[in-house]
Write a protein that holds these residues in place. Structure first.
Motif, PDB file in Angstrom:
ATOM      1  N   UNK A 108       0.828  -1.206   0.000  1.00 38.83           N
ATOM      2  CA  UNK A 108       0.000   0.000   0.000  1.00 38.83           C
ATOM      3  C   UNK A 108       0.863   1.255   0.000  1.00 38.83           C
ATOM      4  N   UNK A 109       1.948   1.212   0.775  1.00 39.72           N
ATOM      5  CA  UNK A 109       2.833   2.369   0.850  1.00 39.72           C
ATOM      6  C   UNK A 109       3.530   2.682  -0.460  1.00 39.72           C
ATOM      7  N   UNK A 110       3.590   1.711  -1.360  1.00 44.48           N
ATOM      8  CA  UNK A 110       4.241   1.915  -2.655  1.00 44.48           C
ATOM      9  C   UNK A 110       3.288   2.463  -3.706  1.00 44.48           C
ATOM     10  N   UNK A 111       1.995   2.416  -3.449  1.00 46.60           N
ATOM     11  CA  UNK A 111       1.006   2.841  -4.439  1.00 46.60           C
ATOM     12  C   UNK A 111       0.817   4.357  -4.405  1.00 46.60           C
ATOM     13  N   UNK A 112       0.467   4.959  -5.550  1.00 49.06           N
ATOM     14  CA  UNK A 112       0.402   6.426  -5.635  1.00 49.06           C
ATOM     15  C   UNK A 112      -0.874   7.056  -5.097  1.00 49.06           C
ATOM     16  N   UNK A 113      -1.913   6.283  -4.844  1.00 44.77           N
ATOM     17  CA  UNK A 113      -3.193   6.848  -4.432  1.00 44.77           C
ATOM     18  C   UNK A 113      -3.027   7.599  -3.112  1.00 44.77           C
ATOM     19  N   UNK A 114      -3.597   8.784  -3.049  1.00 41.72           N
ATOM     20  CA  UNK A 114      -3.354   9.602  -1.853  1.00 41.72           C
ATOM     21  C   UNK A 114      -4.129   9.104  -0.631  1.00 41.72           C
ATOM     22  N   UNK A 115      -5.171   8.330  -0.865  1.00 43.90           N
ATOM     23  CA  UNK A 115      -5.937   7.755   0.240  1.00 43.90           C
ATOM     24  C   UNK A 115      -6.150   6.275  -0.052  1.00 43.90           C
ATOM     25  N   UNK A 116      -5.892   5.425   0.956  1.00 42.36           N
ATOM     26  CA  UNK A 116      -6.138   3.983   0.830  1.00 42.36           C
ATOM     27  C   UNK A 116      -7.037   3.557   1.976  1.00 42.36           C
ATOM     28  N   UNK A 117      -8.236   3.103   1.649  1.00 44.00           N
ATOM     29  CA  UNK A 117      -9.236   2.741   2.643  1.00 44.00           C
ATOM     30  C   UNK A 117      -9.439   1.233   2.612  1.00 44.00           C
ATOM     31  N   UNK A 118      -9.427   0.613   3.791  1.00 47.55           N
ATOM     32  CA  UNK A 118      -9.477  -0.846   3.900  1.00 47.55           C
ATOM     33  C   UNK A 118     -10.507  -1.246   4.959  1.00 47.55           C
ATOM     34  N   UNK A 119     -11.204  -2.351   4.717  1.00 49.91           N
ATOM     35  CA  UNK A 119     -12.002  -3.003   5.761  1.00 49.91           C
ATOM     36  C   UNK A 119     -11.516  -4.443   5.891  1.00 49.91           C
ATOM     37  N   UNK A 120     -11.869  -5.093   6.980  1.00 52.40           N
ATOM     38  CA  UNK A 120     -11.462  -6.491   7.170  1.00 52.40           C
ATOM     39  C   UNK A 120     -12.499  -7.425   6.568  1.00 52.40           C
ATOM     40  N   UNK A 121     -12.013  -8.597   6.144  1.00 50.64           N
ATOM     41  CA  UNK A 121     -12.890  -9.666   5.700  1.00 50.64           C
ATOM     42  C   UNK A 121     -12.889 -10.792   6.712  1.00 50.64           C
ATOM     43  N   UNK A 122     -13.511 -11.895   6.367  1.00 54.20           N
ATOM     44  CA  UNK A 122     -13.573 -12.999   7.319  1.00 54.20           C
ATOM     45  C   UNK A 122     -12.200 -13.604   7.612  1.00 54.20           C
ATOM     46  N   UNK A 123     -11.277 -13.558   6.652  1.00 51.30           N
ATOM     47  CA  UNK A 123      -9.940 -14.112   6.900  1.00 51.30           C
ATOM     48  C   UNK A 123      -9.191 -13.283   7.947  1.00 51.30           C
ATOM     49  N   UNK A 124      -9.416 -11.974   7.975  1.00 52.15           N
ATOM     50  CA  UNK A 124      -8.786 -11.135   9.000  1.00 52.15           C
ATOM     51  C   UNK A 124      -9.573 -11.189  10.310  1.00 52.15           C
ATOM     52  N   UNK A 125     -10.883 -11.281  10.186  1.00 47.09           N
ATOM     53  CA  UNK A 125     -11.730 -11.281  11.381  1.00 47.09           C
ATOM     54  C   UNK A 125     -11.443 -12.475  12.284  1.00 47.09           C
ATOM     55  N   UNK A 126     -10.988 -13.574  11.698  1.00 47.85           N
ATOM     56  CA  UNK A 126     -10.702 -14.784  12.467  1.00 47.85           C
ATOM     57  C   UNK A 126      -9.271 -14.842  12.995  1.00 47.85           C
ATOM     58  N   UNK A 127      -8.441 -13.858  12.644  1.00 51.21           N
ATOM     59  CA  UNK A 127      -7.031 -13.890  13.025  1.00 51.21           C
ATOM     60  C   UNK A 127      -6.846 -13.455  14.479  1.00 51.21           C
ATOM     61  N   UNK A 128      -5.777 -13.962  15.127  1.00 53.72           N
ATOM     62  CA  UNK A 128      -5.545 -13.607  16.526  1.00 53.72           C
ATOM     63  C   UNK A 128      -5.083 -12.164  16.678  1.00 53.72           C
ATOM     64  N   UNK A 129      -4.646 -11.516  15.585  1.00 49.83           N
ATOM     65  CA  UNK A 129      -4.218 -10.120  15.621  1.00 49.83           C
ATOM     66  C   UNK A 129      -5.365  -9.168  15.226  1.00 49.83           C
TER      67      UNK A 129
END
Length: 262
Positions: A108-129
């Motif tokens: 994400x830090x390498x991409x030129x877009x001035x704003x990067x918006x993210x939400x979590x999916x089920x794979x992240x929702x189940x993670x211990x972090x």
């Protein structure tokens, strides 16, 4: 009798917390099918464009939104076009692997877009972090039942946490505020580029709040676009921006980003 058994089962469900009932997948239906119209995407090499001919020039904010989702650790296999705002609708990891999070944020830090918006999916929702996701993504604006307003255009984004479909209603979707321009939810709304697996509760929230754009993913084979007309003449564009495919391509990039000018 069968009827008495159904009544007893309904009383049992009504005594449970709604979130537990939703997780069990036992919610009774209260909402009718979406009635959305499928839209065609124009292929532009490594990405697709949804050309919104129905929108007037006066209604546009002059922002290009690049939409991706369900990259499952394969984000570097994407060719991402330039734009003002990048939206990732969740499942940026495979099974919540920590190394995927770190590399995704670096990417994400390498991409030129001035704003990067993210939400979590089920794979992240189940993670211990899961609860540390925001601090692990310093190059992103992570939305979890929260809003983000762009500085110049006044465009309001709202991102939800991940929830499995719940036909009886989701109190967290009730938190989506009116005045939201772009809604980001990992799972799609029912009948709207959802591959037959969309959420009725999210559809009800879209009909209530009438955002200009909804970005989702989750159902890989539902990749595409739809238009939902509201009774007052307003409309909502809904994108399923899943990049990984289905079947043999379930864990590899099969679709490019979707570009939408708003």
């Amino acid at each position: 009798s069968l009827a008495q058994g159904q009544i007893s089962a309904r009383r049992f469900l009504l005594g449970l917390p709604s979130r537990l009932v939703c997780h069990m997948g036992l919610c009774p239906s209260r909402t009718k099918t979406g009635g959305a119209r499928a839209l065609s995407l124009s292929e532009r090499g490594s990405y697709s464009v949804l050309e919104d001919a129905a929108a007037s020039k006066d209604s546009k904010r002059g922002l290009r939104i690049v939409c991706i989702s369900d990259t499952h650790g394969k984000h570097r296999d994407l060719e991402v076009p330039d734009g003002d705002i990048l939206v990732h609708a969740g499942d940026f990891t495979l099974y919540g692997r920590v190394e995927h999070v770190h590399d995704f944020d670096a990417w994400l830090g390498e991409l030129p877009h001035r704003v990067k918006i993210v939400v979590v999916g089920n794979h992240e929702n189940n993670a211990d972090w899961n609860k540390r996701a925001e601090e692990m993504l310093p190059h992103a604006i992570l939305l979890r039942q929260s809003s983000y307003d762009t500085d110049s255009s006044g465009l309001r984004f709202y991102g939800t946490d991940f929830f499995w479909p719940c036909p009886s209603g989701n109190p967290y979707f009730d938190q989506i505020p009116e005045g939201t321009d772009v809604l980001i939810a990992h799972g799609p709304a029912e009948g709207c580029a959802d591959g037959g697996k969309g959420c009725k509760s999210l559809l009800a929230a879209v009909r209530r709040t009438k955002p200009a754009l909804v970005v989702s993913g989750h159902v890989h084979w539902g990749h595409g676009a739809a238009e939902l007309q509201h009774g007052d003449g307003q409309r909502t564009i809904l994108l399923n921006a899943a990049n990984c495919g289905s079947g043999p391509k379930e864990r590899s990039i099969a679709h490019g980003p979707i570009v939408f000018d708003i």
